[in-house]
Design a protein around this motif. Structure first.
Motif, PDB file in Angstrom:
ATOM      1  N   ASP A 139       0.830  -1.200   0.000  1.00  0.00           N
ATOM      2  CA  ASP A 139       0.000   0.000   0.000  1.00  0.00           C
ATOM      3  C   ASP A 139       0.872   1.260   0.000  1.00  0.00           C
ATOM      4  OD1 ASP A 139      -2.239   1.621   0.108  1.00  0.00           O
ATOM      5  OD2 ASP A 139      -2.532   1.367   2.263  1.00  0.00           O
ATOM      6  N   MET A 140       1.933   1.269   0.796  1.00  0.00           N
ATOM      7  CA  MET A 140       2.817   2.438   0.855  1.00  0.00           C
ATOM      8  C   MET A 140       3.681   2.573  -0.392  1.00  0.00           C
ATOM      9  SD  MET A 140       4.122   2.780   4.804  1.00  0.00           S
ATOM     10  CE  MET A 140       5.191   1.355   4.712  1.00  0.00           C
ATOM     11  N   TYR A 141       4.063   1.444  -0.973  1.00  0.00           N
ATOM     12  CA  TYR A 141       4.980   1.465  -2.118  1.00  0.00           C
ATOM     13  C   TYR A 141       4.267   1.671  -3.459  1.00  0.00           C
ATOM     14  CZ  TYR A 141       9.288  -0.077   0.310  1.00  0.00           C
ATOM     15  OH  TYR A 141      10.410  -0.169   1.104  1.00  0.00           O
ATOM     16  N   LYS A 142       2.947   1.673  -3.464  1.00  0.00           N
ATOM     17  CA  LYS A 142       2.212   1.736  -4.737  1.00  0.00           C
ATOM     18  C   LYS A 142       2.521   3.007  -5.520  1.00  0.00           C
ATOM     19  CE  LYS A 142      -1.967   3.555  -2.477  1.00  0.00           C
ATOM     20  NZ  LYS A 142      -3.321   3.195  -1.975  1.00  0.00           N
ATOM     21  N   TYR A 143       3.018   4.043  -4.828  1.00  0.00           N
ATOM     22  CA  TYR A 143       3.308   5.318  -5.499  1.00  0.00           C
ATOM     23  C   TYR A 143       4.528   5.230  -6.416  1.00  0.00           C
ATOM     24  CZ  TYR A 143       0.001   6.804  -1.981  1.00  0.00           C
ATOM     25  OH  TYR A 143      -1.130   6.915  -1.204  1.00  0.00           O
ATOM     26  N   HIS A 144       5.309   4.168  -6.285  1.00  0.00           N
ATOM     27  CA  HIS A 144       6.441   3.972  -7.192  1.00  0.00           C
ATOM     28  C   HIS A 144       5.998   3.471  -8.570  1.00  0.00           C
ATOM     29  CE1 HIS A 144       9.695   4.740  -4.412  1.00  0.00           C
ATOM     30  NE2 HIS A 144       9.366   3.762  -3.595  1.00  0.00           N
ATOM     31  N   GLN A 145       4.780   2.965  -8.681  1.00  0.00           N
ATOM     32  CA  GLN A 145       4.345   2.352  -9.933  1.00  0.00           C
ATOM     33  C   GLN A 145       4.389   3.347 -11.094  1.00  0.00           C
ATOM     34  OE1 GLN A 145       0.697   0.093  -9.869  1.00  0.00           O
ATOM     35  NE2 GLN A 145       1.070  -0.710  -7.813  1.00  0.00           N
ATOM     36  N   ASP A 146       5.140   2.978 -12.122  1.00  0.00           N
ATOM     37  CA  ASP A 146       5.309   3.783 -13.348  1.00  0.00           C
ATOM     38  C   ASP A 146       5.978   5.130 -13.097  1.00  0.00           C
ATOM     39  OD1 ASP A 146       4.459   1.933 -15.175  1.00  0.00           O
ATOM     40  OD2 ASP A 146       2.389   2.651 -15.238  1.00  0.00           O
ATOM     41  N   ALA A 204       7.308  10.883  -9.346  1.00  0.00           N
ATOM     42  CA  ALA A 204       6.068  10.601 -10.056  1.00  0.00           C
ATOM     43  C   ALA A 204       5.839  11.625 -11.158  1.00  0.00           C
ATOM     44  CB  ALA A 204       4.903  10.606  -9.071  1.00  0.00           C
ATOM     45  N   GLU A 205       4.851  11.346 -11.978  1.00  0.00           N
ATOM     46  CA  GLU A 205       4.548  12.224 -13.106  1.00  0.00           C
ATOM     47  C   GLU A 205       4.164  13.622 -12.637  1.00  0.00           C
ATOM     48  OE1 GLU A 205       1.555  12.213 -16.976  1.00  0.00           O
ATOM     49  OE2 GLU A 205       2.093  10.317 -16.009  1.00  0.00           O
ATOM     50  N   ASP A 206       3.558  13.720 -11.444  1.00  0.00           N
ATOM     51  CA  ASP A 206       3.151  15.034 -10.941  1.00  0.00           C
ATOM     52  C   ASP A 206       4.276  15.765 -10.220  1.00  0.00           C
ATOM     53  OD1 ASP A 206       3.393  13.666  -8.566  1.00  0.00           O
ATOM     54  OD2 ASP A 206       1.318  13.936  -7.919  1.00  0.00           O
ATOM     55  N   GLY A 207       5.491  15.186 -10.234  1.00  0.00           N
ATOM     56  CA  GLY A 207       6.651  15.839  -9.653  1.00  0.00           C
ATOM     57  C   GLY A 207       6.938  15.479  -8.209  1.00  0.00           C
ATOM     58  N   ALA A 208       6.065  14.722  -7.568  1.00  0.00           N
ATOM     59  CA  ALA A 208       6.286  14.332  -6.173  1.00  0.00           C
ATOM     60  C   ALA A 208       7.441  13.340  -6.080  1.00  0.00           C
ATOM     61  CB  ALA A 208       5.027  13.720  -5.587  1.00  0.00           C
ATOM     62  N   VAL A 209       8.258  13.519  -5.057  1.00  0.00           N
ATOM     63  CA  VAL A 209       9.358  12.601  -4.774  1.00  0.00           C
ATOM     64  C   VAL A 209       8.883  11.593  -3.728  1.00  0.00           C
ATOM     65  CG1 VAL A 209      11.701  12.378  -3.856  1.00  0.00           C
ATOM     66  CG2 VAL A 209      11.111  14.330  -5.310  1.00  0.00           C
ATOM     67  N   HIS A 210       9.015  10.301  -4.045  1.00  0.00           N
ATOM     68  CA  HIS A 210       8.588   9.246  -3.131  1.00  0.00           C
ATOM     69  C   HIS A 210       9.810   8.476  -2.630  1.00  0.00           C
ATOM     70  CE1 HIS A 210       4.269   9.735  -3.693  1.00  0.00           C
ATOM     71  NE2 HIS A 210       4.546  10.007  -4.956  1.00  0.00           N
ATOM     72  N   ILE A 211      10.003   8.520  -1.329  1.00  0.00           N
ATOM     73  CA  ILE A 211      11.139   7.874  -0.675  1.00  0.00           C
ATOM     74  C   ILE A 211      10.617   6.678   0.113  1.00  0.00           C
ATOM     75  CG2 ILE A 211      13.048   8.160   0.956  1.00  0.00           C
ATOM     76  CD1 ILE A 211      12.654  11.257   0.515  1.00  0.00           C
TER      77      ILE A 211
END
Length: 500
Positions: A379-386, A417-424
């Motif tokens: 659930d937490m890692y789903k933001y890495h997708q694509d 992400a495509e919207d510019g957010a950095v996901h760590i």
């Protein structure tokens, strides 16, 4: 203080969403009871699929689902699983528990499930005990829209339009349960069988997956690629989009495996050390693949991975039912970070297995359902997708209780992400120490930070009596600095930060 350096502008490779894929096999209570309860079940369902399970999987954005196996795939004959359920052939599931398989979940049901989930379909064909004709006709049945015997049969069975088939595995574990083949023999069979896996939709081609190695069998990888390719010209004899790899964490070895819930500090670090071995496997198999495919057009497909323990006491040993603790959360976080960091070569991965089997994300008991610690990591890692992997590195120290099973204290991966957010995403492998992290974001102005975390004592788990013992919690203890952010990651935890 530990330093984490991130350069968001230095993009490296796309993290395919399929890296966050899952695996469902006709094994134990994975399909039956776990996913499929039938249209007449008192458990809420849509066309036989459990509503609660489907909704939970949609929440973590399941991108792709592999079916029907596993070892089951190479004894599965697809025509037994179509047509009226009352006339479908019953068989013995010789691999998993010796139980009767009534084939009430077959091709139509699988694609119904994929449509409800909104995910891609990965079908594994029967090369071990099936024929070229059988495999070819299955692809025709699934994907051909025109007039043909198999398309007509599909329409007769109630589905006028063909389905989209995204991935097709040409056999499974053919070095073992899929036929005990030598690599050169399998490779020649692959060349023959894949020829007849036709692409009936030019605008939606089927990606063909070749059976790769078991763990560190580098000879298999080398020989299969040598036989499927022209060694001098480096040209592929036929079509191959992916080469699989299977690896499971067995804390105490293949024979003993070890308990899912009763373990000490030594076994904790031993398990995480074995999870980290995934990186060595990717690098070494990847090096062999580079000889034949330097442009990395063929993806490494880790379509079976996870922790495999001794089954829960009192359950059928052939059903592979096991509990899921904070140890599994760390194994998942470590492994997904590794996949992200090697996303130039790893193009898909499938956790084994999705419900009630091995390191599952969901457990069911009748009408009840719980989400495991592993689920919450996905659930937490789903933001890495694509998203795009970016350059990052973290200072580490070596920890553990014995020299043989030492591990780094931290692992990480970072994407934009495509919207510019950095996901760590960051894991703390230590059982007794928190770490203060000074994060430097190069040429990046931090305006907002949101955090979430899964953490707890190493044995903590979710049960049907205490379903929310381990869950995702907000993590707000992040301080903005002139160079980035600063925070403390607690012991035994998996952390996700979104920076904007």
């Amino acid at each position: 203080m530990t330093k984490l350096v991130i350069n968001p502008s230095k993009k490296q490779s796309k993290i395919n969403k399929e890296i966050y894929g899952h695996f469902s096999e006709h094994l134990g209570r994975c399909i039956y009871e776990g996913i499929y309860v039938g249209e007449d079940s008192p458990i809420p369902n849509k066309n036989g699929m459990r509503t609660d399970v489907v909704e939970a999987l949609k929440h973590i954005r399941i991108p792709v689902l592999r079916w029907p196996g596993g070892c089951f795939a190479d004894e599965y004959h697809w025509k037994d699983g179509i047509g009226p359920k009352e006339t479908r052939k019953k068989m013995i599931n010789t691999h998993w528990g010796g139980v009767v398989e009534d084939n009430s979940f077959g091709t139509h049901e699988f694609f119904e499930l994929c449509e409800q989930l909104g995910c891609e379909a990965y079908v594994n064909g029967n090369l071990g005990s099936g024929t070229v004709q059988e495999m070819s006709e299955w692809v025709e049945y699934i994907t051909f829209e025109g007039v043909s015997p198999m398309a007509d049969l599909r329409k007769k069975n109630g589905h006028e339009k063909p389905w989209k088939l995204d991935f097709f595995g040409v056999g499974n574990e053919n070095w073992g349960c899929g036929g005990n083949m030598n690599p050169d023999f399998y490779a020649n069979e692959y060349r023959r069988y894949q020829t007849y896996v036709r692409n009936y939709h030019p605008d939606h081609p089927i990606h063909k997956v070749c059976c790769g190695a078991n763990v560190d069998d580098y000879e298999w990888t080398s020989e299969v690629l040598k036989t499927t390719h022209n060694h001098c010209l480096k040209e592929l004899h036929g079509n191959m989009d992916g080469l699989s790899l299977h690896y499971y964490v067995h804390p105490e070895g293949w024979e003993i495996k070890g308990s899912a819930t009763d373990f000490d500090d030594k076994v904790w670090y031993k398990s995480l050390n074995k999870a980290l071995f995934m990186e060595t496997l990717i690098e070494r198999h990847g090096h062999i693949m580079d000889e034949y495919d330097p442009e990395k057009k063929i993806g490494m497909i880790v379509d079976e991975w996870g922790a495999w323990y001794t089954v829960e006491p009192g359950t059928n040993p052939g059903f592979l039912y096991q509990q899921n603790t904070m140890r599994d959360a760390l194994i998942a976080g470590i492994t997904l970070n590794i996949f992200n960091k090697h996303s130039d070569r790893v193009k898909m991965a499938n956790l084994a297995q999705i419900v009630n089997v091995l390191q599952s994300v969901i457990l069911t008991d009748g009408a009840d359902m719980i989400l495991t610690p592993t689920y919450h990591v996905f659930d937490m890692y789903k933001y890495h997708q694509d998203a795009m992997l970016v350059d990052s590195s973290v200072e580490t120290e070596t920890i553990g209780v014995e020299d043989e099973w030492q591990v780094p204290n931290l692992t990480e991966s970072v994407s934009v992400a495509e919207d510019g957010a950095v996901h760590i995403t960051l894991t703390n492998l230590s059982l007794d120490k928190d770490y203060e992290i000074r994060t430097i974001l190069t040429d990046y102005q931090v305006n907002e930070v949101k955090g979430e975390i899964v953490h707890g004592e190493m044995h903590e788990m979710n049960t049907f009596e205490t379903p929310d013992q381990v869950r995702v919690k907000e993590f707000n203890e992040v301080e903005k600095t002139a160079e980035g952010i600063k925070f403390i990651i607690p012991k035994c935890s998996v952390l996700h930060l979104e920076v904007r």
